[in-house]
Design a protein around this motif. Structure first.
Motif, mmCIF file in Angstrom:
data_model
loop_
_atom_site.group_PDB
_atom_site.id
_atom_site.type_symbol
_atom_site.label_atom_id
_atom_site.label_comp_id
_atom_site.label_asym_id
_atom_site.label_seq_id
_atom_site.Cartn_x
_atom_site.Cartn_y
_atom_site.Cartn_z
ATOM 1 N N LYS A 9 0.835 -1.200 0.000
ATOM 2 C CA LYS A 9 0.000 0.000 0.000
ATOM 3 C C LYS A 9 0.876 1.259 0.000
ATOM 4 O O LYS A 9 2.047 1.222 0.378
ATOM 5 C CB LYS A 9 -0.881 0.044 1.258
ATOM 6 C CG LYS A 9 -1.931 -1.050 1.359
ATOM 7 C CD LYS A 9 -3.134 -0.781 0.475
ATOM 8 C CE LYS A 9 -4.229 -1.805 0.699
ATOM 9 N NZ LYS A 9 -5.407 -1.558 -0.157
ATOM 10 N N LYS A 10 0.276 2.361 -0.402
ATOM 11 C CA LYS A 10 0.848 3.678 -0.146
ATOM 12 C C LYS A 10 0.421 4.089 1.267
ATOM 13 O O LYS A 10 -0.749 3.966 1.605
ATOM 14 C CB LYS A 10 0.310 4.714 -1.132
ATOM 15 C CG LYS A 10 0.532 4.391 -2.595
ATOM 16 C CD LYS A 10 -0.225 5.382 -3.468
ATOM 17 C CE LYS A 10 -0.155 5.012 -4.941
ATOM 18 N NZ LYS A 10 -0.993 5.915 -5.777
ATOM 19 N N ASP A 11 1.360 4.558 2.059
ATOM 20 C CA ASP A 11 1.020 4.978 3.414
ATOM 21 C C ASP A 11 0.483 6.402 3.446
ATOM 22 O O ASP A 11 1.008 7.291 2.753
ATOM 23 C CB ASP A 11 2.260 4.913 4.313
ATOM 24 C CG ASP A 11 2.580 3.505 4.754
ATOM 25 O OD1 ASP A 11 2.322 3.186 5.924
ATOM 26 O OD2 ASP A 11 3.103 2.722 3.930
ATOM 27 N N VAL A 12 -0.543 6.620 4.251
ATOM 28 C CA VAL A 12 -0.924 7.976 4.634
ATOM 29 C C VAL A 12 0.060 8.396 5.712
ATOM 30 O O VAL A 12 0.189 7.721 6.739
ATOM 31 C CB VAL A 12 -2.363 8.027 5.163
ATOM 32 C CG1 VAL A 12 -2.701 9.421 5.672
ATOM 33 C CG2 VAL A 12 -3.330 7.611 4.067
ATOM 34 N N ILE A 65 0.780 11.218 1.063
ATOM 35 C CA ILE A 65 0.941 9.787 0.848
ATOM 36 C C ILE A 65 2.356 9.498 0.368
ATOM 37 O O ILE A 65 3.013 10.344 -0.248
ATOM 38 C CB ILE A 65 -0.089 9.233 -0.161
ATOM 39 C CG1 ILE A 65 -0.042 10.014 -1.486
ATOM 40 C CG2 ILE A 65 -1.488 9.252 0.433
ATOM 41 C CD1 ILE A 65 -0.954 9.432 -2.559
ATOM 42 N N TYR A 66 2.808 8.277 0.663
ATOM 43 C CA TYR A 66 4.180 7.906 0.289
ATOM 44 C C TYR A 66 4.324 6.387 0.358
ATOM 45 O O TYR A 66 3.710 5.731 1.200
ATOM 46 C CB TYR A 66 5.193 8.530 1.243
ATOM 47 C CG TYR A 66 6.603 8.019 1.031
ATOM 48 C CD1 TYR A 66 7.361 8.462 -0.053
ATOM 49 C CD2 TYR A 66 7.156 7.077 1.885
ATOM 50 C CE1 TYR A 66 8.647 7.969 -0.265
ATOM 51 C CE2 TYR A 66 8.437 6.585 1.682
ATOM 52 C CZ TYR A 66 9.177 7.033 0.609
ATOM 53 O OH TYR A 66 10.439 6.542 0.392
ATOM 54 N N GLN A 119 5.370 5.594 -5.146
ATOM 55 C CA GLN A 119 4.780 6.883 -4.800
ATOM 56 C C GLN A 119 5.760 7.763 -4.030
ATOM 57 O O GLN A 119 6.050 7.501 -2.871
ATOM 58 C CB GLN A 119 3.523 6.672 -3.943
ATOM 59 C CG GLN A 119 2.842 7.944 -3.482
ATOM 60 C CD GLN A 119 2.303 8.753 -4.640
ATOM 61 O OE1 GLN A 119 1.377 8.333 -5.324
ATOM 62 N NE2 GLN A 119 2.895 9.918 -4.868
ATOM 63 N N THR A 160 1.421 15.559 -1.828
ATOM 64 C CA THR A 160 0.309 16.203 -1.126
ATOM 65 C C THR A 160 -0.697 16.803 -2.126
ATOM 66 O O THR A 160 -1.376 17.766 -1.818
ATOM 67 C CB THR A 160 0.821 17.302 -0.179
ATOM 68 O OG1 THR A 160 1.596 18.258 -0.928
ATOM 69 C CG2 THR A 160 1.669 16.725 0.939
ATOM 70 N N VAL A 176 -9.545 9.142 -1.049
ATOM 71 C CA VAL A 176 -8.923 7.887 -0.635
ATOM 72 C C VAL A 176 -9.232 6.841 -1.693
ATOM 73 O O VAL A 176 -10.353 6.760 -2.191
ATOM 74 C CB VAL A 176 -9.427 7.445 0.762
ATOM 75 C CG1 VAL A 176 -10.935 7.330 0.796
ATOM 76 C CG2 VAL A 176 -8.799 6.129 1.177
ATOM 77 N N HIS A 217 -4.354 3.199 -0.794
ATOM 78 C CA HIS A 217 -3.977 3.831 0.464
ATOM 79 C C HIS A 217 -4.076 2.842 1.622
ATOM 80 O O HIS A 217 -4.992 2.022 1.672
ATOM 81 C CB HIS A 217 -4.877 5.033 0.759
ATOM 82 C CG HIS A 217 -4.713 6.156 -0.210
ATOM 83 N ND1 HIS A 217 -5.291 7.377 -0.017
ATOM 84 C CD2 HIS A 217 -4.045 6.242 -1.389
ATOM 85 C CE1 HIS A 217 -4.982 8.179 -1.030
ATOM 86 N NE2 HIS A 217 -4.227 7.496 -1.872
#
Length: 247
Positions: A158-161, A178-179, A190, A194, A201, A205
C-alpha cells in the motif's frame, strides 16, 4: 506491544463490512469503519505490534539509538477468519490512532518499516474505479493471494498515509500526504505527495499505526517530543520540516 480490544457483543467480518459499504462514498465508509474499529472489530494479529529499530549519529559523532512499535499490517476490520484491509481518509485514521494511543508514520518511518519487514510483496496497481469500495475489496483479495498465508510485518502492498511538513506548506489547504508502495527493489512507486484533497482515498492507500511512545537510548519519549527536538527528530523524520504531528 499489545493493543487492547474493546468489549463487543458482535463482530463484523471483513466481507460484511464491504457488503455494507459497497455503494458508499467516503463519509459513510469512514463512519462504519470507525464504529467497527472502536468496538474492537479487528483480527487478533493486528494487536501484536512489531518493533522497529533506528539510529542516527549526532554532530558530536555519538550514536543515538531508538525503537518504536508498529502494527504488523494496515488497518483492517473483521474476525480472525474473515478480515479485510480498509483504506481510510486521514481524518478517520486520526480518530482511530488517537483511540489506540498511536500516530501515523513519516516518510522515513515508512522506509524503515519496509527495510525491516519480514513479508515484502510486489505492488499491484489497479486502474478502474480506484476510489470504489469494490476495488478496495478486490485489492485486499489480490494481496492475500500474493501473501499465501505468510505471517509477520508486511510492506510493499500500500501507499502509506503519512505525516509530512509539506501538508501545512502546500499552496492548497486540507491536503493528505501519501508515500511508499515499495517495489521489490526497495524503490517506492509513490514519492511524497500532497496533491490530493484530504477526503480523497483510493484502493492503494493504507493506514499504518505507530505506538506513540518512542524509546530513545532506552528512555521512553512521546513522539511529539522526539519530533520537536532538532537532533532527535532525525530518528523519525528525514524532511526539512518535521513539525506535522497529526491530522
Amino acid at each position: 506491544m499489545q493493543v487492547q480490544k474493546a468489549d463487543a457483543n458482535h463482530q463484523i467480518t471483513g466481507t460484511a463490512f464491504y457488503k455494507t459499504v459497497v455503494s458508499s462514498a467516503w463519509q459513510p465508509r469512514d463512519s462504519v469503519a470507525i464504529a467497527a474499529i472502536l468496538a474492537g472489530d479487528i483480527p487478533d494479529f493486528l494487536k501484536r505490534f512489531v518493533r522497529i529499530n533506528t539510529s542516527i549519529i549526532d554532530t558530536a559523532g555519538k550514536t543515538i539509538t531508538a525503537y518504536y512499535f508498529v502494527s504488523p499490517d494496515y488497518v483492517s476490520i473483521g474476525t480472525n477468519d474473515d478480515w479485510a484491509r480498509i483504506p481510510l481518509t486521514p481524518m478517520a485514521a486520526q480518530i482511530i490512532a488517537d483511540s489506540l494511543h498511536c500516530f501515523l508514520p513519516t516518510r522515513k518511518m515508512v522506509d524503515d518499516i519496509y527495510t525491516q519487514a519480514k513479508v515484502k510483496l510486489e505492488p499491484v496497481p489497479m486502474y478502474a474505479f480506484r476510489d470504489s469500495s469494490i476495488t478496495m475489496w478486490q485489492h485486499h483479495l489480490i494481496i492475500e493471494g500474493q501473501r499465501k498465508g505468510r505471517q509477520g510485518l508486511i510492506a510493499g502492498i500500500k501507499k502509506d498515509v503519512v505525516l509530512s511538513g509539506k501538508i501545512s506548506r502546500d499552496a492548497k489547504q486540507n491536503r493528505v500526504a501519501i508515500y511508499g508502495w515499495h517495489k521489490l527493489d526497495g524503490k517506492p512507486i509513490q514519492p511524497l505527495y500532497t496533491g490530493h484533497i484530504n477526503w480523497w482515498v483510493d484502493y492503494s492507500h493504507g493506514i499504518r499505526l505507530v505506538y506513540q511512545t518512542i524509546w530513545v537510548n532506552g528512555k521512553p519519549m512521546h513522539y511529539t517530543d522526539v519530533l520537536k527536538d532538532v537532533t532527535l527528530q532525525k530518528l523519525l523524520c528525514d524532511e526539512v520540516w518535521c513539525d506535522c504531528y497529526r491530522y
